[in-house]
Design a protein around this motif. Sequence first.
Motif, PDB file in Angstrom:
ATOM      1  N   GLN A 268       0.830  -1.203   0.000  1.00 42.90           N
ATOM      2  CA  GLN A 268       0.000   0.000   0.000  1.00 42.90           C
ATOM      3  C   GLN A 268       0.868   1.258   0.000  1.00 42.90           C
ATOM      4  N   ALA A 269       1.945   1.194   0.785  1.00 43.38           N
ATOM      5  CA  ALA A 269       2.840   2.349   0.862  1.00 43.38           C
ATOM      6  C   ALA A 269       3.507   2.594  -0.497  1.00 43.38           C
ATOM      7  N   LYS A 270       3.929   1.502  -1.109  1.00 39.29           N
ATOM      8  CA  LYS A 270       4.587   1.622  -2.402  1.00 39.29           C
ATOM      9  C   LYS A 270       3.622   2.216  -3.434  1.00 39.29           C
TER      10      LYS A 270
ATOM     11  N   GLY B  92       3.073   5.799  -2.791  1.00 41.21           N
ATOM     12  CA  GLY B  92       4.307   6.506  -3.154  1.00 41.21           C
ATOM     13  C   GLY B  92       4.340   6.854  -4.637  1.00 41.21           C
TER      14      GLY B  92
ATOM     15  N   VAL C  91      -2.172   5.069   6.275  1.00 42.68           N
ATOM     16  CA  VAL C  91      -1.190   4.179   5.654  1.00 42.68           C
ATOM     17  C   VAL C  91      -0.292   3.463   6.656  1.00 42.68           C
TER      18      VAL C  91
ATOM     19  N   VAL D 195       8.513  12.490   1.979  1.00 44.20           N
ATOM     20  CA  VAL D 195       9.151  12.127   0.706  1.00 44.20           C
ATOM     21  C   VAL D 195       8.023  11.948  -0.321  1.00 44.20           C
ATOM     22  N   ASP D 196       8.025  12.799  -1.331  1.00 49.03           N
ATOM     23  CA  ASP D 196       6.971  12.756  -2.354  1.00 49.03           C
ATOM     24  C   ASP D 196       5.580  12.878  -1.751  1.00 49.03           C
TER      25      ASP D 196
ATOM     26  N   PHE E 168       4.646  12.033   1.187  1.00 45.65           N
ATOM     27  CA  PHE E 168       4.326  10.815   1.911  1.00 45.65           C
ATOM     28  C   PHE E 168       5.167  10.755   3.190  1.00 45.65           C
TER      29      PHE E 168
ATOM     30  N   GLN F  96       7.452   9.591   6.078  1.00 45.05           N
ATOM     31  CA  GLN F  96       8.343   8.445   6.321  1.00 45.05           C
ATOM     32  C   GLN F  96       8.863   8.422   7.753  1.00 45.05           C
TER      33      GLN F  96
ATOM     34  N   TRP G 218       7.800   0.284   7.226  1.00 42.82           N
ATOM     35  CA  TRP G 218       8.591  -0.416   6.211  1.00 42.82           C
ATOM     36  C   TRP G 218      10.047   0.038   6.184  1.00 42.82           C
TER      37      TRP G 218
ATOM     38  N   TRP H  36      12.700   0.137   3.098  1.00 39.12           N
ATOM     39  CA  TRP H  36      12.532   1.060   1.971  1.00 39.12           C
ATOM     40  C   TRP H  36      13.597   2.160   1.997  1.00 39.12           C
TER      41      TRP H  36
END
Lengths: 188, 180
Positions: free
Chosen positions: A73-75, A78, B33, B70-71, B73, B75, B106, B116
């Motif tokens: 989901q995160a990917k 993103g 998320v 980041v973008d 989103f 982190q 992640w 990631w």
Amino acid sequence: MTYEHTGREPMDEQRLADQLQKTGNLMDLTFDQAWLAEAAEDDGWIEAGVMMRPYVNYLKSLTPEQNRSLRFQAKLLGILLPELKQWITSWGLGQSFEPVYTAARQTLYRHLKQLTEEQEDWITALIDENDQRLPVEEQAVRSQTSSMLAQLFTVEDWHELAEVAAQGMSQTVLQIPQAVSDRVPATA
Amino acid sequence: MSQPVQLLTSGGQTITGQIVPMEQHHYDQVNTVWKPMLMATEQPDAGWIWDYKLRQSQQEERYEAYVLDVDGFPQGLLFIETQWHRSHWSQRWPLVYVEAIATAPWNRSDIEQPPWLKRVGTLLLLFARQRSIDLGYGGRVGLHSLPGAEGFYQRQKMLEHGPDPEKDDLVYFEYNAISA
């Protein structure tokens, strides 16, 4: 658990002092390729502060399958969120951009929970393509994102976004008299 | 305030992010998320008081809430207190106290292999030290590590002060001022 240290540490005090003397900002270190290259291992668990306890407990309770799902989901987001942002930026909404983008993200999250088989296939292709690490301009599936999002959003969603945009515009216009009067010098 | 930073992905790619003041949309994304499994596993959500911390940072000057973005989103998250905490050393210097720090699920190898992004924690900790410098505290930072994270702070060369009975016996760590 043991940790091997190679070379200088990221928080080497002398290095930080040197950086402060050089630019006055420790964060400039992150633009030093040598400093970045030393990140041989990940940070691992970093959580601190009593209030983070429930979060850590939550993470430790997840199954491998749930972890995979989280990561997927995160990917996905993103990729989708920057595309969504770029798309909405192209609408020229001015001050209404932020509320519309926020509403659109919520709409997207909602739809991602109930995808059709066709949409799921597209998302799988999108992730596969992303994993190939091609330059963005060569990502054919990714280039379809705005059309896919347009299909994903329902008529009701579009009306809702239009309403949010209109509210933002109204607020901007309604603030003009106050902004102008603030600039007019008071007369005796 | 927005602080650009560079990070490495586990694939070795360099990417740019921003440490920015946390806003409502970051909080919404973290909720959506970072912890979607809460609903699935029906875990109690009472301890997730990040929204409270966000409001505190918006209402009281001494609290600051940041997100590593980041973008678009989040982190990593960082909450600091900048006025009331003092060093555990006898001199009682003022310092930046890390109320909470966390990285996305992640970004750690025992959850995601490979993780990631690398060094999210290091960057946030470095940022806390920079805020300490900005505030005239010389880089002094204090925090209470959760069990299992002590190794990270030892690797970051924080000085270990042992379990703190006033904080559920969590181990207290502190950075001294940076001196040339």
